[in-house]
Scaffold this active site. Structure first.
Site, mmCIF file in Angstrom:
data_model
loop_
_atom_site.group_PDB
_atom_site.id
_atom_site.type_symbol
_atom_site.label_atom_id
_atom_site.label_comp_id
_atom_site.label_asym_id
_atom_site.label_seq_id
_atom_site.Cartn_x
_atom_site.Cartn_y
_atom_site.Cartn_z
ATOM 1 N N GLN A 62 0.818 0.874 -6.846
ATOM 2 C CA GLN A 62 -0.283 0.129 -6.226
ATOM 3 C C GLN A 62 -1.548 0.963 -6.054
ATOM 4 O O GLN A 62 -2.620 0.425 -5.797
ATOM 5 C CB GLN A 62 0.141 -0.406 -4.850
ATOM 6 C CG GLN A 62 1.205 -1.474 -4.932
ATOM 7 C CD GLN A 62 1.516 -2.019 -3.561
ATOM 8 O OE1 GLN A 62 2.333 -1.463 -2.845
ATOM 9 N NE2 GLN A 62 0.845 -3.085 -3.177
ATOM 10 N N LEU A 117 -0.501 -6.245 -0.910
ATOM 11 C CA LEU A 117 -1.891 -5.781 -0.998
ATOM 12 C C LEU A 117 -2.431 -5.882 -2.424
ATOM 13 O O LEU A 117 -3.634 -5.989 -2.619
ATOM 14 C CB LEU A 117 -1.993 -4.325 -0.509
ATOM 15 C CG LEU A 117 -1.669 -4.110 0.977
ATOM 16 C CD1 LEU A 117 -1.611 -2.623 1.295
ATOM 17 C CD2 LEU A 117 -2.682 -4.815 1.869
ATOM 18 N N HIS A 162 8.315 -2.731 -6.743
ATOM 19 C CA HIS A 162 7.089 -2.183 -7.344
ATOM 20 C C HIS A 162 7.420 -1.012 -8.274
ATOM 21 O O HIS A 162 6.786 -0.832 -9.311
ATOM 22 C CB HIS A 162 6.130 -1.685 -6.257
ATOM 23 C CG HIS A 162 5.270 -2.759 -5.647
ATOM 24 N ND1 HIS A 162 4.394 -3.517 -6.391
ATOM 25 C CD2 HIS A 162 5.134 -3.176 -4.365
ATOM 26 C CE1 HIS A 162 3.766 -4.366 -5.574
ATOM 27 N NE2 HIS A 162 4.192 -4.190 -4.349
HETATM 28 NI NI NI Z 1 3.606 -5.176 -2.626
#
Ligand code: NI
Length: 192
Positions: A62, A117, A162
């Protein structure tokens, strides 16, 4: 790990959060092999970025780092200083860092409305295991095992996804997944 995070104070640099459909979010992250000061610094900045966002978890991909790292805190409090002031005070930090995590045991099933996010504006119910047991390393490379349940367990599964190049909409029906992917791609194009 506990030692490093004792008396945690909010400090660090804010990193840029990558949003879908950037390829780093759909790529399987690689194992962390070097446990050095850079790794500690990165984790500190990831926590800072997460608290600042605010979010309860943040994974390496991320912030554009394809490494098997995530940070989370499902316990901190965030209170507005006064009504509509737009200023917030954070407290009760309980930061956790997971390096090279592996979910080694799962139990039960639960559903929780998740957000991410990297997928701004999307909140959907996702089915997860109710309890998980995770093996992971700390920033010194020491091995640990933790049993998690409730939001802690959900967050671990979301962040761990992720690292495998998955985002939470990949856990939805094909119809919903396609709908949200198109929506995110369109939103990003409009952003320019
Ligand atoms: Ni996430």
């Amino acid at each position: 790990m506990e030692k490093m995070l004792e008396n945690y104070e909010l400090s660090g640099s804010e990193l840029e959060i990558i949003t879908y459909p950037d390829p780093v979010l759909t790529t399987v992250a690689s194992e962390v092999e070097e446990f050095n000061e850079d790794l500690k610094e990165l984790c500190k900045n990831m926590l800072y970025t997460m608290y600042h966002a605010p979010g309860i978890g943040l994974a390496g991909p991320q912030i554009g780092i394809g490494k098997r790292i995530f940070v989370l805190d499902v316990d901190f409090a965030r209170e507005e200083t006064s009504e509509d002031s737009g200023e917030f005070v954070l407290s009760d930090f309980n930061p956790k860092i997971f390096i090279n995590p592996k979910i080694i045991k799962t139990e039960g099933q639960t559903t929780y409305q998740e957000g991410c996010l990297s997928l701004p504006g999307i909140y959907e119910d996702v089915k997860r295991f109710e309890k998980v047991e995770v093996e992971y390393q700390d920033t010194d490379g020491n091995m640990h095992t933790v049993e998690a349940e409730e939001l802690f367990a959900i967050c671990i599964q979301h962040e761990n996804d992720h690292l495998d190049g998955k985002v939470f909409i990949d856990r939805l029906s094909n119809l919903k997944k396609t709908f949200f992917k198109k929506k995110l791609i369109k939103a990003k194009k409009q952003e320019g």
